[in-house]
Enzyme design. Structure first.
Site, short mmCIF file in Angstrom:
data_model
loop_
_atom_site.label_atom_id
_atom_site.label_comp_id
_atom_site.label_asym_id
_atom_site.label_seq_id
_atom_site.Cartn_x
_atom_site.Cartn_y
_atom_site.Cartn_z
CE LYS A 19 -2.85 -1.01 3.53
NZ LYS A 19 -3.07 -2.44 3.49
CB THR A 20 3.60 2.28 2.27
OG1 THR A 20 2.88 1.60 3.30
CG2 THR A 20 4.09 3.58 2.78
CG ASP A 74 -1.74 4.83 3.95
OD1 ASP A 74 -2.36 3.87 3.47
OD2 ASP A 74 -0.59 4.74 4.41
CD GLU A 75 -3.35 2.30 7.57
OE1 GLU A 75 -4.29 1.49 7.57
OE2 GLU A 75 -2.16 2.00 7.77
CD GLN A 102 -4.19 -4.50 7.24
OE1 GLN A 102 -3.37 -4.10 8.05
NE2 GLN A 102 -3.92 -4.57 5.96
NE ARG A 128 0.54 -6.07 10.61
CZ ARG A 128 0.36 -5.48 9.44
NH1 ARG A 128 1.15 -4.53 9.04
NH2 ARG A 128 -0.62 -5.83 8.63
N1 LIG Z 1 6.19 -4.66 -6.11
C1 LIG Z 1 6.87 -5.08 -5.05
N2 LIG Z 1 7.95 -5.88 -5.20
C2 LIG Z 1 8.64 -6.31 -4.14
N3 LIG Z 1 8.36 -6.01 -2.86
C3 LIG Z 1 7.30 -5.22 -2.63
C4 LIG Z 1 6.49 -4.71 -3.71
N4 LIG Z 1 5.52 -3.96 -3.18
C5 LIG Z 1 5.69 -4.00 -1.82
N5 LIG Z 1 6.75 -4.74 -1.50
C6 LIG Z 1 7.23 -5.03 -0.14
O1 LIG Z 1 6.18 -5.62 0.60
C7 LIG Z 1 6.23 -5.23 1.97
C8 LIG Z 1 4.88 -4.69 2.37
O2 LIG Z 1 4.68 -3.41 1.77
P1 LIG Z 1 3.92 -2.23 2.53
O3 LIG Z 1 4.55 -2.04 3.88
O4 LIG Z 1 3.82 -1.09 1.61
O5 LIG Z 1 2.58 -3.01 2.72
P2 LIG Z 1 1.15 -2.55 3.17
O6 LIG Z 1 0.24 -2.93 2.08
O7 LIG Z 1 1.17 -1.14 3.63
O8 LIG Z 1 0.92 -3.56 4.36
P3 LIG Z 1 -0.07 -3.51 5.62
O9 LIG Z 1 -1.38 -3.05 5.18
O10 LIG Z 1 -0.08 -4.93 6.08
O11 LIG Z 1 0.61 -2.65 6.62
C9 LIG Z 1 7.34 -4.23 2.09
O12 LIG Z 1 8.47 -4.88 2.61
C10 LIG Z 1 7.56 -3.77 0.66
O13 LIG Z 1 8.88 -3.34 0.42
#
Ligand SMILES: Nc1ncnc2c1ncn2[C@@H]1O[C@H](COP(=O)(O)OP(=O)(O)OP(=O)(O)O)[C@@H](O)[C@H]1O
Length: 682
Positions: free
Chosen positions: A39-40, A246-247, A277, A614
């Protein structure tokens, strides 16, 4: 896709097709993204892509959950697009609302330079208001019999503000609310709500008198003013070409309204969220805004991110199994390309002591195997669980940090130091009176309750600040002398505009005798308190003005130093949202504690899902047979599908042999024997 770009952008290259599709989409976009699906990363790419397509960075507004997330995004964008490319408005809802009010404080009936009161200070003000209105007498059963009437009242006022109800609207809205509840035969504390209205009005009057805003004000007034004053709304909405959030599953009404009012004209809204979530309904968040996004923006596009990059397959399947029991999901099917990894370890301990010791021993053991302290985290449902773990860690000398403990800015010495600074910044404004009351007698200067009454009366008569009133009030000689010395110090430091903020605080702490008072104290906590002041001075070094530092302290979403050093992280499940750790320990999964007796089972299930997701490599869930009574395991333990969990610790021979994430990349080839001989032999 409408990138509007002739050349491909390098930062889009490492995104998946779905992530790239989302980042390149214009107009209303809802990214429904599972845990660990990036997401981030996608949000950051969406901002960078907009800037690369020609949107002026200062005309972008992005709201994130924590200040740290905002900083992380800004840094990543600068890294790919260069220093000048930081988006202008990135921060938390509170932070951005505060900024909007600083530019037009009149929206909240405030003057420039207003103070932001943290939750603790606003509670104290509310308590005084309630006392002056004699609310502690049995005016209203709901309030008078409550264990903590101030807390209950604060919660009601917060609810008013979160629902865009200003004091002047409160009476009417409360009657409407009671009427509707009665018609629908729903229970409502009518007397409690009615009693809250005059308190809210008086509390708000006192806030304005003190030229201060509480947290609720920071969004209430900008959103409400945009709602009722179209010229103001156009002015603000016109500042931004796009709005990103976000969120989104965790927004409450006022946050939703603020975003919608800002994006109503151009519909350039990019929302990222995960209905699985949503864990903040107790704070007024409502999933309904996420669920109805596409109804509200029929021209919008829904994009799902389903590839999880974080966890091994066992962890992901365990989490999927737990969330599958939630019937109201919008639906996503997460998958990973990672290897199966290790199943979830389920540990049963006799009691809390055994659990804390067992986990601490395991952490020590894993560290011995080469796992870094900061690759391990203990995440608990309720704060009270942290104490046992702290003791177990201390006994073993395992370095740890309590994350999200904003308590730093709540510590007495830190608040005292900031109070000195606040008075020095605005010595002649009544807005400093609260800070003045806090420190005028610390260390003692003879200002007991009688002298303070006299000062208050004099200040009211002269319509001046309490500090200024010292000069003319009828005070006993000793107290007057000490008071005038205090005034001199405050004015002298306040006028010294060449000193840094840190130097100003230091001068105030020394000149007032505060530091000397601490040093002379034989209390066990003296060392810690002096260190906290030192830490504050270091933090102050990063700010240009006192006002910036004071705002930062009021709006902090985490304590300082959390990321420093190699330490095991400990925090609540709510705080762990958005974070990831290679090794995760999830204690306290007992039937009576998770979900807690007062908890909403569906929301607690989502929290269990957040907890499991997590983990990157290993997740351990534990429960005690006896905590406050005999306990069965939580139902969420049962919901982890068989095949993805094992009982007890997994030891090396039972574990899947995997190193790192299981997929080592060959970046350099191993040296051949001949090469080794060439370099090392002789
Ligand atoms: N396209 C990609 N290729 C490789 N790694 C990725 C890719 N996109 C995200 N990641 C990795 O996946 C992990 C999760 O990404 P991120 O923290 O942005 O997730 P999130 O969707 O915000 O998760 P959550 O909602 O569970 O907090 C991170 O370590 C990030 O670097």
């Amino acid at each position: 896709m409408q990138t509007g770009l002739a050349t491909p952008l390098p930062f889009l290259a490492d995104l998946t097709v779905a992530q790239r599709d989302a980042a390149c989409q214009d107009g209303p976009v809802l990214v429904l993204a599972g845990a660990g699906t990036g997401k981030t990363k996608t949000l950051t790419a969406a901002i960078a892509r907009r800037i690369a397509s020609g949107v002026t960075p200062s005309r972008i507004l992005a709201v994130t959950f924590t200040n740290k997330a905002a900083r992380g995004m800004t840094e990543r964008i600068a890294a790919v697009l260069g220093e000048g490319a930081q988006p202008g408005w990135v921060g938390t809802f509170h932070g951005l609302g505060a900024r909007q009010l600083r530019i037009e404080p009149e929206a909240a009936h405030l003057r420039p330079g207003f103070d932001i009161m943290d939750a603790d200070d606003s509670r104290r003000l509310l308590k005084r208001v309630m006392k002056s209105m004699q609310i502690d007498a049995a005016i209203d059963e709901g309030i008078a019999t409550s264990r903590d009437p101030v807390k209950l009242m604060a919660k009601r006022i917060e609810t008013f503000k979160d629902n865009l109800i200003a004091p002047e609207d409160a009476a009417l809205r409360v009657e409407g609310l009671i009427g509707a509840a009665t018609r629908e035969r729903r229970p409502i504390d009518a007397a409690g709500f009615r009693a809250a209205v005059p308190v809210y009005i008086e509390y708000q009057r006192r806030l304005r008198e003190a030229n201060a805003a509480d947290f609720g004000d920071l969004l209430l007034w900008p959103a409400r003013t945009m709602q009722i004053d179209e010229a103001y709304r156009l002015r603000w909405a016109g500042r931004f070409d796009c709005v990103l959030a976000d969120e989104y599953q965790d927004v409450c009404y006022v946050q939703y309204a603020w975003l919608r009012l800002l994006s109503a004209d151009h519909h350039q809204i990019f929302a990222v969220g995960d209905d699985d979530q949503a864990i903040y309904s107790w704070r007024g968040s409502d999933l309904v805004y996420l669920r109805r996004f596409l109804k509200e923006y029929p021209d919008g596009k829904l994009i799902r991110l389903e590839e999880n990059f974080r966890s091994t397959a066992h962890i992901l399947d365990a989490a999927n199994g737990v969330i599958a029991h939630d019937a109201e999901r919008m639906g996503k099917t997460l998958f990973t390309r990672k290897p199966a990894g290790d199943p979830i370890e389920i540990l049963r301990f006799a009691d809390a002591g055994a659990e804390a010791n067992g986990i601490a021993d395991e952490i020590q053991r894993r560290h011995g195997e080469g796992i870094g302290w900061d690759d391990m985290a203990i995440l608990y449902r309720s704060n009270f669980l942290s104490r046992g773990f702290e003791e177990a860690m201390m006994r073993r000398r395992i370095p740890y940090v309590l994350v999200g403990d904003v308590g730093f800015y709540q510590r007495a010495e830190v608040k005292d130091a900031l109070a000195f600074l606040r008075i020095a910044t605005t010595p002649d404004d009544v807005q400093s009176d609260e800070a003045f009351r806090r420190v005028i007698n610390t260390p003692p200067r003879g200002f007991g309750p009688k002298a303070l009454d006299e000062l208050e009366a004099e200040a009211a008569f002269r319509q001046s600040s309490m500090l200024r009133a010292i000069e003319t009030a009828d005070l006993p000689a000793r107290c007057r002398g000490a008071g005038l010395k205090f005034v001199d110090l405050i004015r002298h430091v306040g006028q010294d505009t060449r000193s840094s903020v840190a130097d100003q605080i230091s001068a105030l702490l020394d000149g007032s005798g505060y530091r000397a008072m601490l040093r002379a104290s034989r209390a066990e906590t003296t060392e810690d308190r002096l260190e906290n002041l030192q830490e504050l001075l270091e933090i102050a070094g990063g700010f240009h003005t006192a006002r910036e530092l004071l705002d930062h302290a009021a709006l902090a979403t985490s304590g300082p130093g959390e990321d420093r050093g190699e330490r095991v992280k400990m925090m609540t499940l709510h705080k762990a949202k958005g974070l990831e750790f290679p090794h995760v320990f999830l204690p306290g999964w007992e039937a009576g504690a998770f979900p807690p007796p007062y908890g909403d089972v569906a929301e607690e299930r989502r929290l269990a899902y957040v907890a499991l997701t997590r983990g990157m490599r290993r997740v351990t869930v534990s429960h005690c047979e006896y905590r406050r009574g005999y306990e069965a395991p939580s139902l969420y333990v049962d919901d982890i599908p068989h095949g993805h969990k094992v009982s007890g610790w997994l030891r090396a021979n039972a574990r899947v042999k995997s190193m790192g994430s299981g997929q080592a990349k060959t970046i350099v080839s191993w040296p051949t024997d001949a090469e080794l001989v060439g370099r090392m032999g002789g």
